[in-house]
Write an enzyme that holds these catalytic residues in place. Structure first.
Site, short mmCIF file in Angstrom:
data_model
loop_
_atom_site.label_atom_id
_atom_site.label_comp_id
_atom_site.label_asym_id
_atom_site.label_seq_id
_atom_site.Cartn_x
_atom_site.Cartn_y
_atom_site.Cartn_z
N GLY A 1 0.79 -1.28 -0.14
CA GLY A 1 0.04 0.07 -0.01
C GLY A 1 0.65 1.49 0.07
CG ASP B 1 7.11 0.93 -8.60
OD1 ASP B 1 8.02 0.51 -9.39
OD2 ASP B 1 6.04 0.52 -8.08
N1 ATP Z 1 -6.01 0.34 3.12
C1 ATP Z 1 -6.37 -0.39 2.15
N2 ATP Z 1 -7.69 -0.89 1.88
C2 ATP Z 1 -7.99 -1.80 0.99
N3 ATP Z 1 -7.39 -1.77 -0.05
C3 ATP Z 1 -6.18 -1.14 -0.21
C4 ATP Z 1 -5.60 -0.46 0.99
N4 ATP Z 1 -4.12 -0.20 0.54
C5 ATP Z 1 -3.87 -0.69 -0.62
N5 ATP Z 1 -5.00 -1.41 -0.88
C6 ATP Z 1 -5.08 -2.24 -2.24
O1 ATP Z 1 -3.99 -3.05 -2.36
C7 ATP Z 1 -3.39 -3.15 -3.40
C8 ATP Z 1 -1.79 -2.76 -3.34
O2 ATP Z 1 -1.90 -1.35 -2.88
P1 ATP Z 1 -0.69 -0.47 -3.54
O3 ATP Z 1 -0.73 -0.49 -5.10
O4 ATP Z 1 -0.96 0.99 -2.94
O5 ATP Z 1 0.53 -1.04 -2.89
P2 ATP Z 1 2.05 -0.83 -3.51
O6 ATP Z 1 2.88 -0.87 -2.25
O7 ATP Z 1 2.05 0.71 -3.97
O8 ATP Z 1 2.38 -1.71 -4.28
P3 ATP Z 1 3.44 -2.02 -5.61
O9 ATP Z 1 4.65 -2.42 -4.62
O10 ATP Z 1 2.97 -2.96 -6.39
O11 ATP Z 1 3.75 -0.59 -6.02
C9 ATP Z 1 -4.09 -2.18 -4.45
O12 ATP Z 1 -5.15 -2.91 -4.99
C10 ATP Z 1 -4.93 -1.32 -3.39
O13 ATP Z 1 -6.14 -0.69 -3.82
MG MG Z 2 2.93 1.02 -5.76
#
Ligand code: ATP
Ligand code: MG
Length: 299
Positions: A14, A39
């Site tokens: 997230g 990223d």
């Molecule tokens: N608090 C939350 N509640 C519900 N869904 C969430 C929440 N935080 C993140 N998500 C969902 O989880 C998934 C991953 O989130 P996100 O893309 O923000 O992670 P990331 O760490 O940026 O991933 P990556 O490493 O792939 O860039 C997405 O589908 C996002 O909508």
């Molecule tokens: Mg991301």
């Protein structure tokens, strides 16, 4: 610029969602904010449904951009090759035409290009009050953050060696000027390589100063309630400590989906912000509301 915040963490925890929440929260509070993704697998645009190849306004006080990493890498390689050709044109023996291919396939090039992209984007956007950086997953990001420090050590060493070469060259030219090709510099001021090293040194020093400025730069790790994201976050904490940067906040995201949440504060010995699982984690109003919880990161 008042604050720059890096969102770090394991893939999928997230980072993008939390960085979006803080960015929209700031914008709704009339703070000019630049939200940038370094990223290579961007997904800011998934949240705002706009092409963010170039810096684009997405809210009243918010601009977003996804750095074109491929383009940056190409540009970086071209510029480096051209500068090398210019600097070493007297060295017929080295096949500089092959330099581009050689550099392209050298280990660490992507990290280098990303470090340069990060530096340029931050420098270009100093007029914003807040810069929020969405980062690639742990391994790559720790390498990018460590590069300015390791590069500085190398550059300083190379500068010392280069100065010795010039002084030896000048000594030889003093005895017999014919021994030294007239295109070669005999003083530090005239030497293009030394100039280039000085330029590189300024580049990495800018980043080191910024990253080390604890009043401006905040490092945030995002994790979920699972053992893997916890252990990776601890690696980030120790990686940042090794660089002398330190971690400032922990975000426990999607709270309630696992079992490790009780003692996060103790484990990290850091302020911890909890974000619940959201029904609509892609909605910018929902995110802006959730962002209020993150406000203390930039206080
Ligand atoms: N608090 C939350 N509640 C519900 N869904 C969430 C929440 N935080 C993140 N998500 C969902 O989880 C998934 C991953 O989130 P996100 O893309 O923000 O992670 P990331 O760490 O940026 O991933 P990556 O490493 O792939 O860039 C997405 O589908 C996002 O909508
Ligand atoms: Mg991301």
């Amino acid at each position: 610029m008042k604050r720059i915040v890096f969102f770090l963490g394991k893939g999928g925890v997230g980072k993008t969602t939390s960085s979006a929440a803080l960015s929209f929260y700031l914008s709704r509070n009339k703070k000019t904010t630049y939200w940038v993704s370094i990223d290579p697998a961007h997904n800011l645009s998934d949240i705002v449904h706009k092409d963010l190849h170039i810096k684009t306004q997405i809210d009243d006080f918010l601009f977003a951009e996804e750095v074109d990493v491929e383009g940056y890498l190409k540009n970086f390689l071209h510029e480096t090759t051209n500068r090398m050709k210019e600097m070493y044109k007297y060295l017929q023996i080295v096949n500089l035409e092959n330099m581009f291919d050689l550099l392209k396939h050298s280990p660490g090039m992507e990290e280098y290009a990303l470090m340069y992209a990060m530096k340029e984007k931050i420098e270009e956007n100093q007029d914003f009050e807040y810069i929020i950086v969405d980062t690639p997953p742990t391994g790559l990001m720790l390498k990018i953050l460590s590069l300015p420090f390791s590069s500085k050590m190398w550059i300083e060493k190379l500068i010392r060696w280069r100065k010795r070469i010039i002084s030896h060259r000048a000594a030889i030219a003093n005895i017999n000027p014919k021994k030294i090709d007239e295109s070669l510099a005999l003083t530090e001021e005239d030497d293009k390589v030394l100039k280039e090293l000085g330029y590189q040194s300024e580049y990495v020093t800018f980043l080191i100063d910024l990253l080390s400025d604890k009043s401006k730069c905040k490092m945030v790790v995002v994790l979920n309630e699972d053992a893997m994201s916890l252990s990776e976050s601890l690696k980030i904490k120790s990686g940042l400590n090794d660089l002398g940067l330190g971690l400032d906040f922990v975000i426990l995201n999607k709270e309630g989906l696992g079992t490790v949440s009780n003692n996060i504060e103790k484990i990290f010995d850091l302020p911890t912000i909890r974000m619940p699982y959201l029904k609509n984690a892609m909605d910018t109003n929902t995110l802006a509301n959730m962002g209020q919880r993150l406000a203390k990161i930039v206080e």
